[in-house]
Design a protein around this motif. Structure first.
Motif, short mmCIF file in Angstrom:
data_model
loop_
_atom_site.label_atom_id
_atom_site.label_comp_id
_atom_site.label_asym_id
_atom_site.label_seq_id
_atom_site.Cartn_x
_atom_site.Cartn_y
_atom_site.Cartn_z
N LEU A 172 13.63 33.89 56.20
CA LEU A 172 14.51 33.28 55.50
C LEU A 172 14.18 31.78 55.90
O LEU A 172 14.31 30.75 55.42
CB LEU A 172 15.89 33.77 55.75
CG LEU A 172 16.09 35.10 54.94
CD1 LEU A 172 17.84 35.33 55.41
CD2 LEU A 172 16.10 34.94 53.49
N VAL A 195 13.67 39.79 58.80
CA VAL A 195 14.43 38.94 57.64
C VAL A 195 14.68 37.69 57.91
O VAL A 195 14.58 36.84 57.19
CB VAL A 195 15.54 39.99 57.17
CG1 VAL A 195 16.54 39.07 56.13
CG2 VAL A 195 15.11 41.15 56.44
N VAL A 231 15.56 39.46 49.81
CA VAL A 231 15.02 38.27 50.86
C VAL A 231 14.14 37.13 50.04
O VAL A 231 14.35 36.19 50.50
CB VAL A 231 14.10 38.90 51.88
CG1 VAL A 231 13.39 38.31 53.04
CG2 VAL A 231 15.07 40.24 52.58
N LEU A 270 22.50 40.57 53.15
CA LEU A 270 21.30 40.86 54.19
C LEU A 270 21.86 40.76 55.60
O LEU A 270 21.00 41.01 56.49
CB LEU A 270 20.30 39.78 53.82
CG LEU A 270 19.78 39.81 52.49
CD1 LEU A 270 18.83 38.61 52.24
CD2 LEU A 270 18.95 41.22 52.27
#
Length: 385
Positions: free
Chosen positions: A116, A112, A162, A143
């Motif tokens: 990002l 993740v 996400v 998150l």
């Protein structure tokens, strides 16, 4: 005095005021090489900080319009501006927009945190800025505890968050969201929809959101652009569209269940009556200004609309419509009756108690002041000037 522009890191700023993030479309058209017209002259403005929804059935041109705003489709004619800058010829990466698609489009081999950060790394942001933005986006979207997970280890709703976060870290002037909830089940759709509404309130950033789901449009949009066959049908707030649809398409597209339509010949006989079938007549009681307009339809065809909640069961008698119960749909806190009435299909919304049986005969009352009138040929709403 005109605004003086400069750069703050990689972010444009306006010394004489905040950067504008309004989006203006002036007669924007899209015609493909084969002659197909996808968008017919769309003109509207999305205000700075507004969440505008483009809604309509598949093939109506809403996603094409969004892709033109993003720079992913060429504009055939018209002018598109973001802020005070015409961007017709500006490449997507220089439009200061971020787009979230129907598919999550996450890199499956990246965590993740890496997903990002990826776009910021491509744009050569320094490590401290990347870490700060990624952490802020993760906290905003819940998150933070998932940063080491791979997309395959996450639910659909988490993966869509996400995807939202990847757009969020860009800190764009405009967010473009193209059917972002279509791949989610009903429960997740509601959850992520709430996330998007909360995110918009928190950020105050301009958002343009495309969906075919009118419930999604009604619950998210501050204003809604309703489209059909590449043409804008009406632009208004959700409740204005519901209470005063401009034409038959908007009337039946906005609202669930959709608006009931009854059609027949308008006659003047002990008041104005819509003769739907033999023995099936709708007694009208319009206000004086509306009655004057309706007099021009006497002896002609007219279409009348009534929302499901504006019709109810009642005893037989004058002014009641006879109808046959075809389907009963109890859905918990309410029930829907599907009825046949003089060749017209109707749905009414009722409390879920003492419901009539399928095949039974009922009589319908209605709220006269909530009737909607439409010209059956043009489909346009009939009302006083």
């Amino acid at each position: 005095m005109p605004a003086v522009t400069g750069r703050a890191g990689d972010r444009q700023y306006f010394i004489a005021g905040e950067m504008m993030a309004s989006v203006q479309l002036d007669n924007v058209r899209k015609i493909y090489d084969n002659g197909q017209v996808a968008v017919h002259g769309a003109s509207f403005e999305v205000a700075d900080g507004e969440l505008m929804v483009l809604v309509g059935p598949s093939g109506c041109g809403k996603s094409t319009l969004l892709r033109m705003i993003a720079g992913l489709e060429d504009i055939t004619a018209g002018t598109l501006s973001i802020g005070e800058r015409v961007v017709n010829e500006v490449v997507p990466k220089d439009r200061d927009i971020a787009m979230v698609f129907q598919s999550y489009a996450l890199y499956p081999h990246m965590t993740v945190a890496e997903n990002l950060a990826f776009g910021l790394k491509l744009r050569k942001y320094d490590k401290a800025t990347i870490e700060k933005r990624v952490a802020a986006a993760a906290e905003t979207l819940g998150l933070t505890l998932m940063m080491d997970k791979l997309p395959g280890q996450m639910s659909g709703g988490q993966r869509q968050r996400v995807a939202l976060g990847r757009a969020l870290v860009r800190e764009p002037s405009v967010f473009l969201l193209d059917e972002p909830l279509s791949n989610l089940d009903a429960k997740l759709r509601h959850s992520v929809r709430t996330e998007i509404a909360r995110l918009h309130r928190q950020l105050g950033t301009t958002m343009i959101y495309v969906t075919h789901d009118q419930v999604e449009a009604m619950t998210l949009g501050q204003r809604i652009v309703v489209m059909k066959d590449g043409e804008v049908q009406q632009i208004d707030t959700p409740m204005a569209l519901y209470l005063k649809p401009a034409n038959l398409f908007v009337a039946t597209f906005i609202g669930s269940p959709k608006m009931n339509l009854l059609w027949g010949e308008l006659q003047q006989r002990d008041g104005l009556r819509l003769v739907i079938a033999e023995g099936v007549e709708l007694l009208l009681q319009p206000q004086p200004a509306m009655e004057a307009i309706l007099q021009t339809y006497v002896g002609k065809q007219l279409t009348i609309g009534l929302r499901p909640e504006d019709m109810h069961l009642g005893p037989p008698g004058a002014g009641r419509l006879p109808a046959k119960v075809e389907v009963v749909e109890p859905v918990g806190n309410e029930a829907f009756l599907n009825l046949g009435c003089g060749g017209c299909d109707l749905v009414i919304r009722l409390p879920p108690y003492d419901l009539p049986v399928v095949g039974g005969q009922v009589h319908l009352g209605y709220v006269s002041e909530r009737m909607h009138f439409f010209d059956p040929d043009s489909g346009i709403r009939v009302e006083p000037a």
